[in-house]
Write a protein that holds these residues in place. Sequence first.
Motif, mmCIF file in Angstrom:
data_model
loop_
_atom_site.group_PDB
_atom_site.id
_atom_site.type_symbol
_atom_site.label_atom_id
_atom_site.label_comp_id
_atom_site.label_asym_id
_atom_site.label_seq_id
_atom_site.Cartn_x
_atom_site.Cartn_y
_atom_site.Cartn_z
ATOM 1 N N THR A 1 -0.580 -0.490 15.710
ATOM 2 C CA THR A 1 0.362 -0.815 16.786
ATOM 3 C C THR A 1 0.875 -2.253 16.701
ATOM 4 O O THR A 1 0.982 -2.935 17.702
ATOM 5 N N ASP A 2 1.202 -2.689 15.500
ATOM 6 C CA ASP A 2 1.752 -4.024 15.373
ATOM 7 C C ASP A 2 3.242 -3.961 15.052
ATOM 8 O O ASP A 2 3.839 -2.871 14.984
ATOM 9 N N ALA A 3 3.853 -5.115 14.853
ATOM 10 C CA ALA A 3 5.293 -5.167 14.608
ATOM 11 C C ALA A 3 5.671 -4.484 13.302
ATOM 12 O O ALA A 3 6.757 -3.903 13.189
ATOM 13 N N VAL A 4 4.772 -4.520 12.314
ATOM 14 C CA VAL A 4 5.056 -3.875 11.029
ATOM 15 C C VAL A 4 5.124 -2.362 11.195
ATOM 16 O O VAL A 4 6.033 -1.695 10.683
ATOM 17 N N ALA A 5 4.150 -1.796 11.919
ATOM 18 C CA ALA A 5 4.152 -0.350 12.162
ATOM 19 C C ALA A 5 5.341 0.063 13.021
ATOM 20 O O ALA A 5 5.933 1.128 12.816
ATOM 21 N N GLN A 6 5.697 -0.757 13.981
ATOM 22 C CA GLN A 6 6.847 -0.458 14.835
ATOM 23 C C GLN A 6 8.134 -0.401 14.012
ATOM 24 O O GLN A 6 8.956 0.510 14.179
ATOM 25 N N GLN A 7 8.319 -1.370 13.111
ATOM 26 C CA GLN A 7 9.516 -1.372 12.268
ATOM 27 C C GLN A 7 9.514 -0.176 11.317
ATOM 28 O O GLN A 7 10.561 0.436 11.059
ATOM 29 N N ALA A 8 8.332 0.160 10.792
ATOM 30 C CA ALA A 8 8.229 1.314 9.902
ATOM 31 C C ALA A 8 8.617 2.595 10.621
ATOM 32 O O ALA A 8 9.286 3.469 10.040
ATOM 33 N N GLN A 9 8.219 2.730 11.893
ATOM 34 C CA GLN A 9 8.622 3.908 12.664
ATOM 35 C C GLN A 9 10.143 3.964 12.830
ATOM 36 O O GLN A 9 10.749 5.031 12.726
ATOM 37 N N SER A 10 10.746 2.823 13.064
ATOM 38 C CA SER A 10 12.204 2.780 13.201
ATOM 39 C C SER A 10 12.885 3.197 11.898
ATOM 40 O O SER A 10 13.845 3.986 11.900
ATOM 41 N N ASP A 11 12.370 2.702 10.769
ATOM 42 C CA ASP A 11 12.952 3.056 9.472
ATOM 43 C C ASP A 11 12.694 4.517 9.125
ATOM 44 O O ASP A 11 13.534 5.174 8.496
ATOM 45 N N LEU A 12 11.545 5.029 9.538
ATOM 46 C CA LEU A 12 11.236 6.442 9.333
ATOM 47 C C LEU A 12 12.226 7.324 10.085
ATOM 48 O O LEU A 12 12.713 8.332 9.557
ATOM 49 N N VAL B 1 0.073 6.570 5.141
ATOM 50 C CA VAL B 1 -0.123 7.331 6.380
ATOM 51 C C VAL B 1 0.426 6.516 7.542
ATOM 52 O O VAL B 1 0.068 5.336 7.704
ATOM 53 N N LEU B 2 1.273 7.147 8.344
ATOM 54 C CA LEU B 2 1.814 6.510 9.547
ATOM 55 C C LEU B 2 1.835 7.543 10.667
ATOM 56 O O LEU B 2 2.468 8.591 10.545
ATOM 57 N N GLY B 3 1.105 7.256 11.749
ATOM 58 C CA GLY B 3 1.059 8.158 12.888
ATOM 59 C C GLY B 3 1.880 7.626 14.038
ATOM 60 O O GLY B 3 2.179 6.431 14.108
ATOM 61 N N GLY B 4 2.219 8.527 14.953
ATOM 62 C CA GLY B 4 2.957 8.124 16.133
ATOM 63 C C GLY B 4 2.037 7.825 17.302
ATOM 64 O O GLY B 4 1.850 6.681 17.686
ATOM 65 N N SER B 5 1.416 8.870 17.856
ATOM 66 C CA SER B 5 0.544 8.687 19.014
ATOM 67 C C SER B 5 -0.852 8.240 18.613
ATOM 68 O O SER B 5 -1.512 7.500 19.342
ATOM 69 N N ALA B 6 -1.325 8.703 17.420
ATOM 70 C CA ALA B 6 -2.688 8.390 17.015
ATOM 71 C C ALA B 6 -2.908 8.889 15.592
ATOM 72 O O ALA B 6 -2.101 9.641 15.043
ATOM 73 N N THR B 7 -4.027 8.455 15.004
ATOM 74 C CA THR B 7 -4.541 9.082 13.788
ATOM 75 C C THR B 7 -6.002 9.407 14.035
ATOM 76 O O THR B 7 -6.689 8.693 14.766
ATOM 77 N N ILE C 1 -4.458 5.368 -0.179
ATOM 78 C CA ILE C 1 -3.964 4.352 -1.104
ATOM 79 C C ILE C 1 -2.540 4.001 -0.685
ATOM 80 O O ILE C 1 -1.600 4.760 -0.899
ATOM 81 N N GLY C 2 -2.401 2.835 -0.052
ATOM 82 C CA GLY C 2 -1.169 2.428 0.589
ATOM 83 C C GLY C 2 -1.494 1.917 1.976
ATOM 84 O O GLY C 2 -2.650 1.979 2.424
ATOM 85 N N ASP C 3 -0.520 1.413 2.686
ATOM 86 C CA ASP C 3 -0.771 0.938 4.042
ATOM 87 C C ASP C 3 -1.019 2.105 4.990
ATOM 88 O O ASP C 3 -0.643 3.257 4.720
ATOM 89 N N TYR C 4 -1.621 1.787 6.135
ATOM 90 C CA TYR C 4 -2.086 2.800 7.077
ATOM 91 C C TYR C 4 -1.848 2.271 8.481
ATOM 92 O O TYR C 4 -2.332 1.193 8.839
ATOM 93 N N GLY C 5 -1.068 3.019 9.290
ATOM 94 C CA GLY C 5 -0.752 2.480 10.597
ATOM 95 C C GLY C 5 -0.446 3.520 11.646
ATOM 96 O O GLY C 5 -0.373 4.725 11.370
ATOM 97 N N VAL C 6 -0.248 3.023 12.866
ATOM 98 C CA VAL C 6 0.123 3.865 13.995
ATOM 99 C C VAL C 6 1.004 3.061 14.934
ATOM 100 O O VAL C 6 0.825 1.854 15.112
ATOM 101 N N SER C 7 2.006 3.735 15.516
ATOM 102 C CA SER C 7 2.882 3.131 16.521
ATOM 103 C C SER C 7 3.725 4.250 17.140
ATOM 104 O O SER C 7 4.195 5.146 16.425
ATOM 105 N N PRO C 8 3.880 4.268 18.464
ATOM 106 C CA PRO C 8 3.450 3.281 19.449
ATOM 107 C C PRO C 8 2.038 3.500 19.981
ATOM 108 O O PRO C 8 1.573 2.735 20.814
#
Length: 300
Positions: free
Chosen positions: A75-86, A35-41, A50-57
Amino acid sequence: MKAAKFAIPLLIAVAYGPAQGLATPILDTAGAFAVLGGSATTNTGATTIIGDYGVSPGSSLAMTGVTLTGTPHPTDAVAQQAQSDLTTAYAALKGLSGLSLTGQDLGGLNLGPGVYSFATSADLTGTLTLNAGGAANALFVFDIGTTLTTASGPGSAAVQIINPGANDAVYWVVGSAATLGTYTSFEGNILALSQIALQTGATIGCGRALNQTPGPVTMDTNTISIGCSGVTGEGRSNGLSGGTSLEFSGGEIVIAGTETILSVPGTILSSAVPEPGTLVLFGFGLMGLFASRKNLFPVA
């Protein structure tokens, strides 16, 4: 074009040749996320991820009621990079051309590997069957112009995969919002531009809910898993993202490191509701399935 002899029934364009540059998995670092959200989850009830879970920005990552097998990334560097790759994956998958299903309900269809497009919205009422044909690297892409909506209620909407092979991949590329209705049993990776809503009891047994900025992911008593333990034969698919054999190279999709997919319109193998031309499509579908197993997706 080496696959020219299949051009009439399959409308395939495949360029063969060595991969250019360093190939990386289609989702790249976003592939670690269920799960990866943009504004919020947000979450209501008891949800399992089951898997990583993040939000950015955005800064709001809902943890109350969430059982997480993975790492939270608020909202860390990992989530930010994941958003870019997404964003990169979304743009590349949107660039594929496919067989138009505009105006058709996905329920009752039996589809072979390929790309399927909807000019506007797509609906799922009933069961959609994805037949991977037992071939390695079977790729299904659904390019949806606006919204994806599934029916609500127990047994009302489901996606099932039959005849799985190694490194299967299923992508739902949604131009606006994706809404999984209550108790929907879903499979595949949702890459949405606006927002993703999983209503009460909806599950993604093998796949991801990945939403770009600025949209949220809302959950309510759900299960979202990249582990695929409950989806027969898909344990090697890396959450139906294609594992390491379905990759990007130079901005194009590469199968098994040797074939660059420019355009692979899909094939309707059968439909629960006969329509004009169904028998013709069925015949072409059988031809396409046989051809794809022998020629389209060889294992490197």
